[in-house]
Write a protein that holds these residues in place. Structure first.
Motif, PDB file in Angstrom:
ATOM      1  N   VAL B  39       9.143  -6.059   7.518  1.00 25.33           N
ATOM      2  CA  VAL B  39       8.403  -5.022   6.408  1.00 25.33           C
ATOM      3  C   VAL B  39       9.102  -5.431   5.092  1.00 25.33           C
ATOM      4  O   VAL B  39      10.179  -5.376   5.034  1.00 25.33           O
ATOM      5  CB  VAL B  39       8.646  -3.667   7.138  1.00 25.33           C
ATOM      6  CG1 VAL B  39       8.209  -2.804   6.486  1.00 25.33           C
ATOM      7  CG2 VAL B  39       8.176  -3.434   8.494  1.00 25.33           C
ATOM      8  N   SER B  40       7.885  -5.329   4.085  1.00 27.11           N
ATOM      9  CA  SER B  40       8.559  -5.368   2.931  1.00 27.11           C
ATOM     10  C   SER B  40       9.021  -4.152   2.274  1.00 27.11           C
ATOM     11  O   SER B  40       8.246  -3.140   2.400  1.00 27.11           O
ATOM     12  CB  SER B  40       7.487  -5.869   2.169  1.00 27.11           C
ATOM     13  OG  SER B  40       6.327  -5.077   1.833  1.00 27.11           O
ATOM     14  N   SER B  41      10.439  -4.054   1.936  1.00 24.52           N
ATOM     15  CA  SER B  41      10.825  -2.955   1.512  1.00 24.52           C
ATOM     16  C   SER B  41      11.975  -3.418   0.289  1.00 24.52           C
ATOM     17  O   SER B  41      12.761  -4.210   0.911  1.00 24.52           O
ATOM     18  CB  SER B  41      11.326  -2.130   2.375  1.00 24.52           C
ATOM     19  OG  SER B  41      12.315  -2.545   3.261  1.00 24.52           O
ATOM     20  N   PRO B  87       7.328  -1.266  -2.178  1.00 20.67           N
ATOM     21  CA  PRO B  87       6.828  -2.441  -1.611  1.00 20.67           C
ATOM     22  C   PRO B  87       5.500  -2.749  -2.041  1.00 20.67           C
ATOM     23  O   PRO B  87       5.043  -2.076  -3.019  1.00 20.67           O
ATOM     24  CB  PRO B  87       6.592  -1.621  -0.129  1.00 20.67           C
ATOM     25  CG  PRO B  87       6.296  -0.252  -0.364  1.00 20.67           C
ATOM     26  CD  PRO B  87       7.114  -0.167  -1.483  1.00 20.67           C
ATOM     27  N   GLU B  89       2.937  -2.918  -0.776  1.00 19.24           N
ATOM     28  CA  GLU B  89       1.819  -1.938  -0.565  1.00 19.24           C
ATOM     29  C   GLU B  89       1.745  -0.832  -1.508  1.00 19.24           C
ATOM     30  O   GLU B  89       0.543  -0.248  -1.329  1.00 19.24           O
ATOM     31  CB  GLU B  89       1.796  -1.533   0.662  1.00 19.24           C
ATOM     32  CG  GLU B  89       1.785  -2.735   1.952  1.00 19.24           C
ATOM     33  CD  GLU B  89       3.009  -3.419   2.459  1.00 19.24           C
ATOM     34  OE1 GLU B  89       3.911  -3.162   1.413  1.00 19.24           O
ATOM     35  OE2 GLU B  89       3.158  -4.074   3.244  1.00 19.24           O
ATOM     36  N   GLY B  90       2.448  -0.656  -2.264  1.00 25.95           N
ATOM     37  CA  GLY B  90       2.539   0.527  -3.334  1.00 25.95           C
ATOM     38  C   GLY B  90       3.363   1.616  -2.821  1.00 25.95           C
ATOM     39  O   GLY B  90       3.873   1.740  -1.724  1.00 25.95           O
ATOM     40  N   ASP B  92       3.059   6.225  -2.786  1.00 21.85           N
ATOM     41  CA  ASP B  92       2.113   7.512  -3.034  1.00 21.85           C
ATOM     42  C   ASP B  92       3.160   8.548  -3.522  1.00 21.85           C
ATOM     43  O   ASP B  92       4.147   8.675  -3.049  1.00 21.85           O
ATOM     44  CB  ASP B  92       1.518   8.002  -1.844  1.00 21.85           C
ATOM     45  CG  ASP B  92       0.512   7.247  -1.290  1.00 21.85           C
ATOM     46  OD1 ASP B  92      -0.093   6.584  -2.070  1.00 21.85           O
ATOM     47  OD2 ASP B  92       0.188   7.235  -0.045  1.00 21.85           O
ATOM     48  N   ARG B 136      -0.059   0.982  -7.163  1.00 18.55           N
ATOM     49  CA  ARG B 136      -0.022  -0.329  -6.536  1.00 18.55           C
ATOM     50  C   ARG B 136       0.082  -1.319  -7.762  1.00 18.55           C
ATOM     51  O   ARG B 136      -0.666  -1.331  -8.917  1.00 18.55           O
ATOM     52  CB  ARG B 136      -0.989  -0.731  -5.619  1.00 18.55           C
ATOM     53  CG  ARG B 136      -1.137   0.043  -4.421  1.00 18.55           C
ATOM     54  CD  ARG B 136      -2.341  -0.273  -3.671  1.00 18.55           C
ATOM     55  NE  ARG B 136      -2.562  -1.598  -3.393  1.00 18.55           N
ATOM     56  CZ  ARG B 136      -2.594  -1.820  -2.063  1.00 18.55           C
ATOM     57  NH1 ARG B 136      -2.571  -1.213  -1.225  1.00 18.55           N
ATOM     58  NH2 ARG B 136      -2.615  -3.280  -1.869  1.00 18.55           N
TER      59      ARG B 136
END
Lengths: 299, 139
Positions: B39-41, B87, B89-90, B92, B136
């Motif tokens: 997982v990209s973080s 990430p 994915e951006g 929120d 994003r």
């Protein structure tokens, strides 16, 4: 009985008849639990709704019964989910209904997501419309407008009622959407992978930024292949997915295999195919249950 | 083999049970440690800049269910740095804003990353505005 009494009886009968005429209701037969709620909310006292698919019933497995056919024949308007959901019995239903009964496939009036050729998994395979539009609040708003317009067309005497009720229901849906967006925002965008039994949440995923990995296909009667299950397990491990959401329609051996091999736990049950008993007795309750279950399990 | 048939049967059963142990060890599923997820973080220092068209203005920015920044703004432009995961994915940001004026007002939020990439979103409202804003890099 004297003349005076006779007059009284006549007057009472006349009044009763007039009131009955004024309160004539549109009879609706619904083949969708979500459409039943929309019809009741928008139609109010001017509409009677018979739900032929009951909360918790799997619409993919539904078989048309003679009793349900009679109920549909006695109605003025038949509401269908559309997008192929009623494919197995639609021809029989249309053939059997009287011409005066209007059939409205609500889902066919709103845009579709498709599955199949566009994914490049099975070249040459025909695209299939995804019938699970109710898992998107914005699609449900469009469905509400379709139902409202149908009532307005059928019953010109109560247009203002239908418009006011639809406006109130649409406002409630928008409020629900705001709540969902805030709840989903608690989950990092890179943890929004939703592994489910059957592929019912693509509309939800599109609205709220999720990626879907489903074990079965668009319906609950498609058994997953060994290769597909292996690929799903590998994807769960790769993405570090904490929880998966399985339904009782899935072969229990497959459920056990996936949870054991992937290390992901079961995140709880979701209302995939419409309203159901418990939290899911209303559309808002169904959606809140699903979102809370998903977000809390994946956090 | 001599002896009681019962004893003989018991010995056979015992031998079979002993055989089960190596058989089970040979056939049991190998317990491998789980592979690390990809997982990209990545925690980055994110620069947040807020600009409002009307004062006074109170705003709250929430990230992953926790309050990131609350301010009773007395100047139209404010900025702060935060260490948060951004990430690919951006992210929120949940933004709640209240203006004293009931006239149409706007709040612009700019998110700047260390590589110079900047994204901005604007909320409009009369008195209040509440929205979930997605930022994003590829938008």
């Amino acid at each position: 009985m004297g003349l005076q009494s006779g007059c009284k009886v006549f007057c009472v009968c006349f009044l009763l008849f007039s009131t009955a005429k004024l309160q004539a209701q549109i009879k609706v037969a619904s083949f969708s639990t979500v459409l039943s709620e929309i019809a009741e909310k928008v139609g109010g006292k001017n509409v009677t709704v018979t739900s032929l698919i009951k909360p918790g019933q799997d619409p993919h497995e539904y078989q048309l019964t003679p009793g349900d056919l009679s109920a549909a024949s006695a109605s003025d308007l038949v509401l269908l989910s559309g997008k192929g959901m009623e494919a197995t019995y639609l021809v029989n239903l249309r053939d059997a209904l009287l011409k005066r009964v209007q059939v409205l496939a609500v889902g066919d009036q709103i845009p579709s997501l498709t599955k199949g050729a566009d994914e490049g998994k099975e070249p040459g395979k025909e695209e299939t419309e995804d019938p699970h539009w109710w898992n998107s609040i914005s699609e449900t708003e469009k469905a509400t407008v379709v139902v409202r317009d149908a009532f307005v067309h059928l019953d010109g005497q109560h247009i203002a009622d239908y418009q006011a009720s639809a406006t109130a229901y649409l406002a409630a849906l928008r409020e629900l959407d705001s709540w969902v967006k805030r709840k989903v925002a608690e989950l990092p965008r890179n943890q929004r992978t939703l592994v489910t039994s059957h592929d019912a949440f693509q509309y939800f995923a599109k609205d709220y930024g999720f990626q879907i990995d489903s074990i079965e296909g668009l319906t609950t009667d498609q058994e997953p292949s060994v290769g597909h299950v292996t690929a799903i397990i590998a994807e769960i491990k790769k993405q570090g997915v904490k929880a998966i959401f399985l339904e009782n329609t899935l072969n229990p051996k497959v459920s056990v295999e996936i949870t054991r091999e992937s290390g992901a736990r079961s995140g709880g049950s979701l209302y995939a195919d419409g309203l159901g008993p418990g939290d899911g007795e209303t559309y808002a309750g169904m959606f809140q249950h699903n979102v809370t279950t998903i977000v809390d399990a994946l956090k | 083999m001599r002896g009681s048939p019962l004893v003989q049967a018991g010995l056979v059963v015992a031998a079979l049970l002993l055989l089960l142990i190596p058989l089970h060890r040979l056939t049991q599923r190998e317990q491998r440690p789980p592979e690390p997820p990809v997982v990209s973080s990545a925690s980055k220092q994110v620069h947040l800049a807020v600009r409002t068209t009307a004062l006074p203005c109170r705003f709250q920015i929430t990230f992953l269910g926790k309050t990131l920044w609350v301010e009773d703004a007395s100047t139209p432009e404010l900025a702060k740095d935060f260490d948060i995961n951004f990430p690919k994915e951006g992210i929120d940001l949940v933004v709640d804003v209240t203006w004293e004026t009931k006239a149409l007002a706007a709040l612009e939020i700019t998110v700047s990353l260390p590589d110079g990439n900047a994204m901005n979103k604007t909320l409009w409202g009369q008195g209040t505005a509440n929205e979930v804003l997605t930022f994003r890099e590829d938008e």
